[in-house]
Design a protein around this motif. Sequence first.
Motif, PDB file in Angstrom:
ATOM      1  N   ASN A  60      -0.200   1.087  14.480  1.00  0.00           N
ATOM      2  CA  ASN A  60       0.028   2.233  15.222  1.00  0.00           C
ATOM      3  C   ASN A  60       1.451   2.500  14.900  1.00  0.00           C
ATOM      4  OD1 ASN A  60       1.154   3.482  17.592  1.00  0.00           O
ATOM      5  ND2 ASN A  60      -0.998   3.028  18.698  1.00  0.00           N
ATOM      6  N   PRO A  61       1.725   4.077  14.503  1.00  0.00           N
ATOM      7  CA  PRO A  61       3.152   4.180  14.174  1.00  0.00           C
ATOM      8  C   PRO A  61       3.982   4.194  15.198  1.00  0.00           C
ATOM      9  CG  PRO A  61       1.428   6.102  14.216  1.00  0.00           C
ATOM     10  CD  PRO A  61       0.780   4.835  14.568  1.00  0.00           C
ATOM     11  N   TYR A  62       3.603   4.018  16.562  1.00  0.00           N
ATOM     12  CA  TYR A  62       4.690   3.853  17.657  1.00  0.00           C
ATOM     13  C   TYR A  62       4.626   2.294  18.196  1.00  0.00           C
ATOM     14  CZ  TYR A  62       3.430   8.960  17.488  1.00  0.00           C
ATOM     15  OH  TYR A  62       3.405  10.059  17.137  1.00  0.00           O
ATOM     16  N   ALA A  63       4.424   1.568  17.479  1.00  0.00           N
ATOM     17  CA  ALA A  63       4.387   0.300  17.833  1.00  0.00           C
ATOM     18  C   ALA A  63       5.026  -0.595  16.476  1.00  0.00           C
ATOM     19  CB  ALA A  63       2.949  -0.424  18.232  1.00  0.00           C
ATOM     20  N   LEU A  64       6.163  -0.694  16.425  1.00  0.00           N
ATOM     21  CA  LEU A  64       6.866  -1.272  15.201  1.00  0.00           C
ATOM     22  C   LEU A  64       7.837  -2.290  15.558  1.00  0.00           C
ATOM     23  CD1 LEU A  64       8.007   2.233  13.350  1.00  0.00           C
ATOM     24  CD2 LEU A  64       5.872   1.009  13.155  1.00  0.00           C
ATOM     25  N   ASP A  65       7.414  -3.434  15.059  1.00  0.00           N
ATOM     26  CA  ASP A  65       8.223  -4.451  15.325  1.00  0.00           C
ATOM     27  C   ASP A  65       9.531  -4.437  14.338  1.00  0.00           C
ATOM     28  OD1 ASP A  65       7.940  -5.544  12.369  1.00  0.00           O
ATOM     29  OD2 ASP A  65       6.341  -6.699  13.360  1.00  0.00           O
ATOM     30  N   GLU A  66      10.551  -5.315  14.429  1.00  0.00           N
ATOM     31  CA  GLU A  66      11.693  -5.057  13.712  1.00  0.00           C
ATOM     32  C   GLU A  66      11.576  -4.984  12.193  1.00  0.00           C
ATOM     33  OE1 GLU A  66      14.834  -7.849  14.757  1.00  0.00           O
ATOM     34  OE2 GLU A  66      14.882  -7.425  16.758  1.00  0.00           O
ATOM     35  N   GLU A  67      10.941  -5.741  11.576  1.00  0.00           N
ATOM     36  CA  GLU A  67      10.702  -5.467  10.183  1.00  0.00           C
ATOM     37  C   GLU A  67       9.944  -4.277   9.774  1.00  0.00           C
ATOM     38  OE1 GLU A  67       7.951  -7.766   6.464  1.00  0.00           O
ATOM     39  OE2 GLU A  67       8.136  -8.571   8.403  1.00  0.00           O
ATOM     40  N   GLN A  68       8.985  -3.821  10.645  1.00  0.00           N
ATOM     41  CA  GLN A  68       8.307  -2.479  10.310  1.00  0.00           C
ATOM     42  C   GLN A  68       9.261  -1.296  10.561  1.00  0.00           C
ATOM     43  OE1 GLN A  68       5.084  -3.360  13.147  1.00  0.00           O
ATOM     44  NE2 GLN A  68       3.876  -4.085  11.698  1.00  0.00           N
ATOM     45  N   LEU A  69      10.054  -1.260  11.513  1.00  0.00           N
ATOM     46  CA  LEU A  69      10.985  -0.424  11.791  1.00  0.00           C
ATOM     47  C   LEU A  69      11.916  -0.190  10.721  1.00  0.00           C
ATOM     48  CD1 LEU A  69      12.180   1.483  13.721  1.00  0.00           C
ATOM     49  CD2 LEU A  69      13.610   0.009  14.619  1.00  0.00           C
ATOM     50  N   ALA A  70      12.379  -1.491  10.223  1.00  0.00           N
ATOM     51  CA  ALA A  70      13.388  -1.444   9.151  1.00  0.00           C
ATOM     52  C   ALA A  70      12.837  -0.843   7.931  1.00  0.00           C
ATOM     53  CB  ALA A  70      13.811  -2.611   8.754  1.00  0.00           C
ATOM     54  N   ALA A  71      11.570  -0.871   7.564  1.00  0.00           N
ATOM     55  CA  ALA A  71      10.889  -0.383   6.548  1.00  0.00           C
ATOM     56  C   ALA A  71      10.722   1.184   6.593  1.00  0.00           C
ATOM     57  CB  ALA A  71       9.153  -0.920   6.345  1.00  0.00           C
ATOM     58  N   ALA A  72      10.375   1.622   7.755  1.00  0.00           N
ATOM     59  CA  ALA A  72      10.462   2.991   8.161  1.00  0.00           C
ATOM     60  C   ALA A  72      11.816   3.732   8.060  1.00  0.00           C
ATOM     61  CB  ALA A  72       9.707   3.341   9.322  1.00  0.00           C
ATOM     62  N   VAL A  73      12.935   2.916   8.370  1.00  0.00           N
ATOM     63  CA  VAL A  73      14.286   3.497   8.276  1.00  0.00           C
ATOM     64  C   VAL A  73      14.602   3.548   6.939  1.00  0.00           C
ATOM     65  CG1 VAL A  73      16.479   2.911   8.685  1.00  0.00           C
ATOM     66  CG2 VAL A  73      14.842   2.509  10.571  1.00  0.00           C
ATOM     67  N   ASP A  74      14.118   2.508   6.029  1.00  0.00           N
ATOM     68  CA  ASP A  74      14.514   2.483   4.315  1.00  0.00           C
ATOM     69  C   ASP A  74      13.890   4.062   3.940  1.00  0.00           C
ATOM     70  OD1 ASP A  74      16.054   0.188   4.601  1.00  0.00           O
ATOM     71  OD2 ASP A  74      14.235  -0.964   3.952  1.00  0.00           O
ATOM     72  N   LEU A  75      12.398   4.296   4.225  1.00  0.00           N
ATOM     73  CA  LEU A  75      11.836   5.334   3.643  1.00  0.00           C
ATOM     74  C   LEU A  75      12.648   6.458   3.965  1.00  0.00           C
ATOM     75  CD1 LEU A  75       9.549   6.428   1.989  1.00  0.00           C
ATOM     76  CD2 LEU A  75       8.171   6.356   4.167  1.00  0.00           C
ATOM     77  N   LEU A  76      12.940   6.570   5.372  1.00  0.00           N
ATOM     78  CA  LEU A  76      13.629   7.953   5.690  1.00  0.00           C
ATOM     79  C   LEU A  76      15.025   8.020   5.137  1.00  0.00           C
ATOM     80  CD1 LEU A  76      12.528   7.738   9.411  1.00  0.00           C
ATOM     81  CD2 LEU A  76      11.797   9.551   7.549  1.00  0.00           C
ATOM     82  N   LYS A  77      15.849   6.896   4.918  1.00  0.00           N
ATOM     83  CA  LYS A  77      17.187   7.122   4.187  1.00  0.00           C
ATOM     84  C   LYS A  77      16.899   7.598   2.936  1.00  0.00           C
ATOM     85  CE  LYS A  77      19.528   3.411   6.783  1.00  0.00           C
ATOM     86  NZ  LYS A  77      20.373   2.368   6.414  1.00  0.00           N
ATOM     87  N   GLN A  78      15.681   7.031   2.127  1.00  0.00           N
ATOM     88  CA  GLN A  78      15.609   7.667   0.807  1.00  0.00           C
ATOM     89  C   GLN A  78      15.299   9.381   0.873  1.00  0.00           C
ATOM     90  OE1 GLN A  78      12.198   5.293  -0.826  1.00  0.00           O
ATOM     91  NE2 GLN A  78      13.216   3.341  -0.272  1.00  0.00           N
ATOM     92  N   GLN A  79      14.419   9.459   1.957  1.00  0.00           N
ATOM     93  CA  GLN A  79      14.013  10.959   2.289  1.00  0.00           C
ATOM     94  C   GLN A  79      15.446  11.935   2.434  1.00  0.00           C
ATOM     95  OE1 GLN A  79      12.444  12.434   6.007  1.00  0.00           O
ATOM     96  NE2 GLN A  79      10.790  13.293   4.835  1.00  0.00           N
TER      97      GLN A  79
END
Length: 391
Positions: A217-236
């Motif tokens: 669920n994209p609104y249920a992110l643990d710390e590792e999953q949030l970090a992955a999303a943040v990394d992707l958005l930093k690239q973007q």
Amino acid sequence: MMRMRTAARGATVGLAIASVALLTACGTSQAGSTGGEAAEELGEMEGQLSVLAWPGYAEDGSNDPEVDWVTPFEEDTGCEVTVKTFGTSDEAVNLMKTGEYDVVSASGDASLRLVAAGDVQPVNMELTPNYENIYDFLKDKAWNTVDGENYGMPHGYGANVLMYSTDVFPEAPTSWSVVFDGSDEYAGKVTAYDSPIYIADAAMYLMEHEPDLGIENPYALDEEQLAAAVDLLKQQRENIGEYWSDYLKEIQAFTTGDTVVGTSWQVIQNVLESEGVSTAVTLPEEGATGWSDTWMIASDTESPNCAYAWLDHIASPEINAEATAYFGEAPSSDEACEYREDCEAYHAGDAEYASQIWYWTTPIEECIDGRTDVKCTDYSAWTAAWQEIKG
């Protein structure tokens, strides 16, 4: 979301309020002061109601004399309405803490915060007759229901679709990869929605493209999953020309060609199409995030009966048609579509289309995907992450 005009309105306004009046005539106790419990019956109208709303959700004719669904409500109930508008969900949450408002139109990135803070009360939907007609896919959802208790009336909904320039993309993109992994090809001309809740868009993309992360669920992110999303958005971020929250800015950017691809709303496409701009929108294979707004009642309201009447009024077919069309979104029932001619464009009532939308839901520590062996990141963590992403 943008406000769009509709011609719908008429005698059914009175019919909708009359159904509530019948209930109030039979009630002997007042709603609202039940200590966190939903009202069992209604009483007499209190004569006033303070409404906190997105712009375009509670029009009283002051912006346009032809756009007014507040005055009929006042005439039928005797509840004098004052309206305060807000620009962001964060602003709405903060304003509700003041205790000055009786009802609020809360998006999914605000509703659970309001519940958790005790600022809104459970709502007995049996006291709002028009709830029966609401689309089933908007009922009993994580953003409007907690522990089996409903917290309000669904209003309208929509998807955060992918908009693209047809001059740059002769064929519709099939994946959000054009704004994520492939965004460097359109460097400086990519746009994204300016809000911490946009992190869910990256998480939704990772659900499909990096399944080992285990995102359910994209609104249920643990710390590792949030970090992955943040990394992707930093690239973007390196390829973003402009983040947007003002729809007028996105319209301008696509009109001038400064933006060629990014997150958008159907109503923005409608405007651009009417102006002859070469754009289109699509729902990519990964699905989309989106919104389903909920009218909620303040926990300490002194006008609970007027509040219940307002929830039923705004869900009545003709009023809901007018309000959602003016705002630029799908209505909450098929009955409302009888008063609109553009429901097909908004995919109103299309359950299959709706099933592909991950509606905005406030991130909280309790993982809403069912996991109990880990804590999820809450909205404050997302806000800090968004500030880090944007720099």
